[in-house]
Scaffold this motif. Sequence first.
Motif, PDB file in Angstrom:
ATOM      1  N   ALA A  55       0.837  -1.200   0.000  1.00  0.00           N
ATOM      2  CA  ALA A  55       0.000   0.000   0.000  1.00  0.00           C
ATOM      3  C   ALA A  55       0.874   1.253   0.000  1.00  0.00           C
ATOM      4  N   LEU A  56       1.944   1.233   0.767  1.00  0.00           N
ATOM      5  CA  LEU A  56       2.866   2.369   0.798  1.00  0.00           C
ATOM      6  C   LEU A  56       3.503   2.576  -0.572  1.00  0.00           C
ATOM      7  N   CYS A  57       3.892   1.493  -1.221  1.00  0.00           N
ATOM      8  CA  CYS A  57       4.479   1.602  -2.565  1.00  0.00           C
ATOM      9  C   CYS A  57       3.485   2.220  -3.544  1.00  0.00           C
ATOM     10  N   GLU A  58       2.232   1.799  -3.471  1.00  0.00           N
ATOM     11  CA  GLU A  58       1.208   2.365  -4.363  1.00  0.00           C
ATOM     12  C   GLU A  58       1.039   3.858  -4.105  1.00  0.00           C
ATOM     13  N   GLU A  59       1.043   4.248  -2.832  1.00  0.00           N
ATOM     14  CA  GLU A  59       0.919   5.667  -2.485  1.00  0.00           C
ATOM     15  C   GLU A  59       2.114   6.460  -3.016  1.00  0.00           C
ATOM     16  N   LEU A  60       3.307   5.919  -2.856  1.00  0.00           N
ATOM     17  CA  LEU A  60       4.506   6.599  -3.350  1.00  0.00           C
ATOM     18  C   LEU A  60       4.504   6.700  -4.874  1.00  0.00           C
ATOM     19  N   GLU A  61       4.040   5.647  -5.548  1.00  0.00           N
ATOM     20  CA  GLU A  61       3.943   5.697  -7.003  1.00  0.00           C
ATOM     21  C   GLU A  61       2.975   6.793  -7.444  1.00  0.00           C
ATOM     22  N   SER A  62       1.880   6.933  -6.720  1.00  0.00           N
ATOM     23  CA  SER A  62       0.906   7.980  -7.022  1.00  0.00           C
ATOM     24  C   SER A  62       1.530   9.365  -6.830  1.00  0.00           C
ATOM     25  N   GLN A  63       2.277   9.529  -5.756  1.00  0.00           N
ATOM     26  CA  GLN A  63       2.946  10.805  -5.504  1.00  0.00           C
ATOM     27  C   GLN A  63       3.990  11.095  -6.582  1.00  0.00           C
ATOM     28  N   LEU A  64       4.708  10.066  -7.012  1.00  0.00           N
ATOM     29  CA  LEU A  64       5.692  10.259  -8.083  1.00  0.00           C
ATOM     30  C   LEU A  64       5.013  10.685  -9.374  1.00  0.00           C
ATOM     31  N   GLU A  65       3.881  10.075  -9.692  1.00  0.00           N
ATOM     32  CA  GLU A  65       3.150  10.439 -10.907  1.00  0.00           C
ATOM     33  C   GLU A  65       2.677  11.890 -10.821  1.00  0.00           C
ATOM     34  N   ALA A  66       2.196  12.314  -9.667  1.00  0.00           N
ATOM     35  CA  ALA A  66       1.770  13.708  -9.485  1.00  0.00           C
ATOM     36  C   ALA A  66       2.962  14.649  -9.633  1.00  0.00           C
ATOM     37  N   ALA A  67       4.106  14.248  -9.098  1.00  0.00           N
ATOM     38  CA  ALA A  67       5.307  15.077  -9.216  1.00  0.00           C
ATOM     39  C   ALA A  67       5.759  15.179 -10.669  1.00  0.00           C
ATOM     40  N   ARG A  68       5.651  14.072 -11.396  1.00  0.00           N
ATOM     41  CA  ARG A  68       6.017  14.104 -12.821  1.00  0.00           C
ATOM     42  C   ARG A  68       5.106  15.056 -13.593  1.00  0.00           C
ATOM     43  N   ALA A  69       3.810  14.993 -13.323  1.00  0.00           N
ATOM     44  CA  ALA A  69       2.854  15.875 -13.997  1.00  0.00           C
ATOM     45  C   ALA A  69       3.154  17.335 -13.661  1.00  0.00           C
ATOM     46  N   LEU A  70       3.464  17.603 -12.405  1.00  0.00           N
ATOM     47  CA  LEU A  70       3.805  18.968 -12.005  1.00  0.00           C
ATOM     48  C   LEU A  70       5.076  19.432 -12.704  1.00  0.00           C
ATOM     49  N   ARG A  71       6.046  18.558 -12.817  1.00  0.00           N
ATOM     50  CA  ARG A  71       7.299  18.900 -13.500  1.00  0.00           C
ATOM     51  C   ARG A  71       7.033  19.268 -14.958  1.00  0.00           C
ATOM     52  N   ASP A  93       4.221  20.464 -16.179  1.00  0.00           N
ATOM     53  CA  ASP A  93       3.536  21.765 -16.174  1.00  0.00           C
ATOM     54  C   ASP A  93       4.517  22.910 -15.934  1.00  0.00           C
ATOM     55  N   ILE A  94       5.424  22.718 -15.005  1.00  0.00           N
ATOM     56  CA  ILE A  94       6.414  23.761 -14.712  1.00  0.00           C
ATOM     57  C   ILE A  94       7.326  23.982 -15.918  1.00  0.00           C
ATOM     58  N   ALA A  95       7.762  22.896 -16.547  1.00  0.00           N
ATOM     59  CA  ALA A  95       8.623  23.028 -17.721  1.00  0.00           C
ATOM     60  C   ALA A  95       7.906  23.775 -18.837  1.00  0.00           C
ATOM     61  N   ALA A  96       6.641  23.461 -19.058  1.00  0.00           N
ATOM     62  CA  ALA A  96       5.873  24.156 -20.090  1.00  0.00           C
ATOM     63  C   ALA A  96       5.739  25.636 -19.746  1.00  0.00           C
ATOM     64  N   SER A  97       5.521  25.931 -18.486  1.00  0.00           N
ATOM     65  CA  SER A  97       5.389  27.317 -18.054  1.00  0.00           C
ATOM     66  C   SER A  97       6.702  28.076 -18.241  1.00  0.00           C
ATOM     67  N   VAL A  98       7.807  27.437 -17.914  1.00  0.00           N
ATOM     68  CA  VAL A  98       9.125  28.071 -18.076  1.00  0.00           C
ATOM     69  C   VAL A  98       9.390  28.352 -19.550  1.00  0.00           C
ATOM     70  N   VAL A  99       9.074  27.392 -20.411  1.00  0.00           N
ATOM     71  CA  VAL A  99       9.285  27.596 -21.849  1.00  0.00           C
ATOM     72  C   VAL A  99       8.405  28.733 -22.342  1.00  0.00           C
ATOM     73  N   THR A 100       7.148  28.730 -21.940  1.00  0.00           N
ATOM     74  CA  THR A 100       6.237  29.812 -22.350  1.00  0.00           C
ATOM     75  C   THR A 100       6.757  31.153 -21.869  1.00  0.00           C
ATOM     76  N   HIS A 101       7.185  31.223 -20.652  1.00  0.00           N
ATOM     77  CA  HIS A 101       7.709  32.450 -20.076  1.00  0.00           C
ATOM     78  C   HIS A 101       8.957  32.917 -20.838  1.00  0.00           C
ATOM     79  N   ALA A 102       9.839  31.970 -21.161  1.00  0.00           N
ATOM     80  CA  ALA A 102      11.084  32.317 -21.853  1.00  0.00           C
ATOM     81  C   ALA A 102      10.824  32.804 -23.270  1.00  0.00           C
TER      82      ALA A 102
END
Length: 99
Positions: free
Chosen positions: A61-77, A79-88
């Motif tokens: 269960a902990l592994c599944e939770e961590l995998e979910s958090q990693l997926e959310a972090a990847r999605a955020l990354r 979004d941030i990369a797209a925002s940085v490119v747009t800003h630049a």
Amino acid sequence: MPATAGNRTTLITTGPTKRGQPSTSDTMRKLSRGQILATPVPLPPLEEQERIVRRVAELSALCEELESQLEAARALRVDIAASVVTHAVSGPAAARRPR
């Protein structure tokens, strides 16, 4: 339901054989199924086995939770990369425009 020694033994001794061939390996021709079944296999007490099963379930269960958090972090990354490119490329005002 926790696995019991009987369930594991049954699984091991009645599991599928390789391509329908006898389950005795070429290197163990003189070791019979009966000898294998007669060999004692030490197992922890049932209470300990159940504790192990519970702990493995908790860790799964902990592994599944961590995998979910990693997926959310990847999605955020992304979004941030797209925002940085747009800003630049377009400047800060373009990065704040609604999508």
